[in-house]
Motif scaffolding. Structure first.
Motif, PDB file in Angstrom:
ATOM      1  N   ILE A 102      -3.591   2.331  -3.296  1.00 23.91           N
ATOM      2  CA  ILE A 102      -3.200   3.686  -2.908  1.00 23.91           C
ATOM      3  C   ILE A 102      -4.209   4.225  -1.904  1.00 23.91           C
ATOM      4  O   ILE A 102      -5.422   4.090  -2.098  1.00 23.91           O
ATOM      5  N   ILE A 103      -3.682   4.831  -0.835  1.00 23.61           N
ATOM      6  CA  ILE A 103      -4.516   5.612   0.083  1.00 23.61           C
ATOM      7  C   ILE A 103      -4.007   7.042   0.008  1.00 23.61           C
ATOM      8  O   ILE A 103      -2.848   7.317   0.356  1.00 23.61           O
ATOM      9  N   ALA A 104      -4.851   7.948  -0.476  1.00 22.32           N
ATOM     10  CA  ALA A 104      -4.462   9.346  -0.659  1.00 22.32           C
ATOM     11  C   ALA A 104      -5.029  10.200   0.466  1.00 22.32           C
ATOM     12  O   ALA A 104      -6.207  10.090   0.810  1.00 22.32           O
ATOM     13  N   PHE A 144       4.123   2.170   2.257  1.00 19.05           N
ATOM     14  CA  PHE A 144       5.206   3.108   2.011  1.00 19.05           C
ATOM     15  C   PHE A 144       4.674   4.478   1.601  1.00 19.05           C
ATOM     16  O   PHE A 144       3.779   4.604   0.787  1.00 19.05           O
ATOM     17  N   VAL A 145       5.234   5.499   2.269  1.00 17.83           N
ATOM     18  CA  VAL A 145       4.924   6.886   1.941  1.00 17.83           C
ATOM     19  C   VAL A 145       5.780   7.274   0.748  1.00 17.83           C
ATOM     20  O   VAL A 145       7.001   7.086   0.758  1.00 17.83           O
ATOM     21  N   GLU A 146       5.155   7.818  -0.289  1.00 20.72           N
ATOM     22  CA  GLU A 146       5.910   8.106  -1.516  1.00 20.72           C
ATOM     23  C   GLU A 146       5.316   9.298  -2.249  1.00 20.72           C
ATOM     24  O   GLU A 146       4.096   9.481  -2.276  1.00 20.72           O
ATOM     25  N   HIS A 147       6.208  10.125  -2.839  1.00 18.90           N
ATOM     26  CA  HIS A 147       5.771  11.294  -3.609  1.00 18.90           C
ATOM     27  C   HIS A 147       5.910  11.092  -5.116  1.00 18.90           C
ATOM     28  O   HIS A 147       5.330  11.860  -5.882  1.00 18.90           O
ATOM     29  N   ASP A 148       6.689  10.104  -5.520  1.00 21.70           N
ATOM     30  CA  ASP A 148       6.899   9.859  -6.948  1.00 21.70           C
ATOM     31  C   ASP A 148       5.803   8.917  -7.453  1.00 21.70           C
ATOM     32  O   ASP A 148       5.762   7.743  -7.107  1.00 21.70           O
ATOM     33  N   MET A 149       4.914   9.446  -8.303  1.00 25.47           N
ATOM     34  CA  MET A 149       3.772   8.657  -8.759  1.00 25.47           C
ATOM     35  C   MET A 149       4.180   7.520  -9.687  1.00 25.47           C
ATOM     36  O   MET A 149       3.470   6.521  -9.790  1.00 25.47           O
ATOM     37  N   ASP A 150       5.322   7.642 -10.352  1.00 27.35           N
ATOM     38  CA  ASP A 150       5.795   6.531 -11.178  1.00 27.35           C
ATOM     39  C   ASP A 150       6.201   5.349 -10.301  1.00 27.35           C
ATOM     40  O   ASP A 150       5.936   4.187 -10.642  1.00 27.35           O
ATOM     41  N   ILE A 151       6.838   5.634  -9.180  1.00 27.50           N
ATOM     42  CA  ILE A 151       7.172   4.578  -8.214  1.00 27.50           C
ATOM     43  C   ILE A 151       5.901   3.941  -7.679  1.00 27.50           C
ATOM     44  O   ILE A 151       5.780   2.712  -7.568  1.00 27.50           O
ATOM     45  N   VAL A 157       0.842  -1.200   0.000  1.00 29.99           N
ATOM     46  CA  VAL A 157       0.000   0.000   0.000  1.00 29.99           C
ATOM     47  C   VAL A 157       0.875   1.246   0.000  1.00 29.99           C
ATOM     48  O   VAL A 157       1.801   1.360   0.806  1.00 29.99           O
ATOM     49  N   SER A 158       0.582   2.178  -0.901  1.00 30.83           N
ATOM     50  CA  SER A 158       1.289   3.448  -0.917  1.00 30.83           C
ATOM     51  C   SER A 158       0.419   4.538  -0.314  1.00 30.83           C
ATOM     52  O   SER A 158      -0.763   4.665  -0.654  1.00 30.83           O
ATOM     53  N   LEU A 159       0.994   5.311   0.592  1.00 26.15           N
ATOM     54  CA  LEU A 159       0.323   6.460   1.183  1.00 26.15           C
ATOM     55  C   LEU A 159       0.826   7.702   0.458  1.00 26.15           C
ATOM     56  O   LEU A 159       2.030   7.979   0.458  1.00 26.15           O
ATOM     57  N   ILE A 160      -0.087   8.436  -0.179  1.00 29.60           N
ATOM     58  CA  ILE A 160       0.322   9.608  -0.946  1.00 29.60           C
ATOM     59  C   ILE A 160      -0.415  10.836  -0.442  1.00 29.60           C
ATOM     60  O   ILE A 160      -1.432  10.742   0.249  1.00 29.60           O
ATOM     61  N   GLY A 161       0.101  11.996  -0.802  1.00 31.36           N
ATOM     62  CA  GLY A 161      -0.493  13.257  -0.380  1.00 31.36           C
ATOM     63  C   GLY A 161       0.581  14.316  -0.284  1.00 31.36           C
ATOM     64  O   GLY A 161       1.774  14.001  -0.184  1.00 31.36           O
ATOM     65  N   SER A 162       0.183  15.577  -0.311  1.00 32.31           N
ATOM     66  CA  SER A 162       1.152  16.664  -0.205  1.00 32.31           C
ATOM     67  C   SER A 162       1.735  16.706   1.204  1.00 32.31           C
ATOM     68  O   SER A 162       1.241  16.031   2.118  1.00 32.31           O
TER      69      SER A 162
END
Length: 256
Positions: free
Chosen positions: A218-220, A203-210, A35-40
């Protein structure tokens, strides 16, 4: 067949003064998910991770690991139940060698921190070497950590988190500070190192390609709320994610 739930967060609330970092978060994570955690920045991702690991306590709500309520527990107690994490800035001993860092980590898990040298038995050295091999670090085993490039330190920090054979692994921005040409090979190494075992990884990530390449969910986050929770393809296509996370919608409006 749906995998059993490993982590369950229920109605989490967290405020820092007037800033709402978590607003009624209800999140379930199944065994084996990536699971990727995304957000500004400031959206609530790291606050969520810190509440899971016990570094922060929610103002309201509860967190369960399988059937165990871990909300009131200390970080050390939570770690012993099978939750591990790496940090945005690797937490390493720079004057020690790579292998000695591994042995210190294993001594911590074995309650031998004050006398970690006994961890340097053949079985521990063999296990440490196997983990270094998994994360393509074995060639650095005798080097001091202070001599290593940033990407290698990141990998070592993740390998250290694996010494306790965790059920849940939390990676805080594993590719931050890594050059553009190194981040993709590095993340490939991380995911191979996690293996096929039923290990759940957030994993917290800012690169959307990754994110597209390595997450199956994805949890945004935005302003402490979840604004999308789906497969990468669907989550990244939502208007809220395109507006508040990737900025694509704002760019399209500005261009129009």
């Amino acid at each position: 067949m749906t995998a059993p739930i490993l982590l369950s967060a229920r109605h989490l609330q967290k405020q820092f003064g007037a800033v709402v970092a978590a607003q009624d978060l209800c999140i379930d994570i199944a065994i084996g998910q990536r699971v990727s955690l995304i957000g500004s920045n400031g959206a609530g991702k790291t606050t969520f991770v810190n509440m899971i690991t016990g570094y922060l306590k929610p103002d309201q709500g509860s967190i369960y690991l399988a059937e165990t309520d871990i909300t009131p527990m200390s970080p050390r107690q939570i770690t012993r139940l099978g939750v591990a994490r790496s940090f945005q800035i690797p937490q390493l001993y720079p004057t020690l060698s790579v292998m000695d860092n591994m042995l210190v980590a294993m001594a911590c898990h074995g309650n031998r921190l004050s006398v970690w040298r006994p961890a340097a038995q053949a079985e521990h050295i063999e296990r440490g070497a196997a983990l270094l091999e998994r994360f393509e670090l074995i060639q650095h085993r005798h080097r001091r950590v202070s001599e290593l490039p940033g990407g290698v330190r990141k990998l070592l920090d993740i390998a250290l988190a694996m010494t306790g054979s965790p059920k849940l692994l939390l990676l805080d921005e594993p590719t931050s500070g890594v050059s553009a040409e190194e981040k993709f090979p590095m993340m490939e190494t991380v995911m191979r190192g996690l293996g096929d075992e039923p290990l759940t990884a957030l994993f917290v990530e800012h690169d959307m390609d990754i994110v597209r390449r390595h997450a199956d969910r994805i949890i945004a986050f935005y302003s402490g709320r979840v604004i999308a929770d789906d497969t990468p393809e669907k989550a990244l296509a939502t208007d809220d994610v395109r507006r508040y996370v990737t900025g694509e919608l704002r760019q399209e409006v500005a261009h129009a």
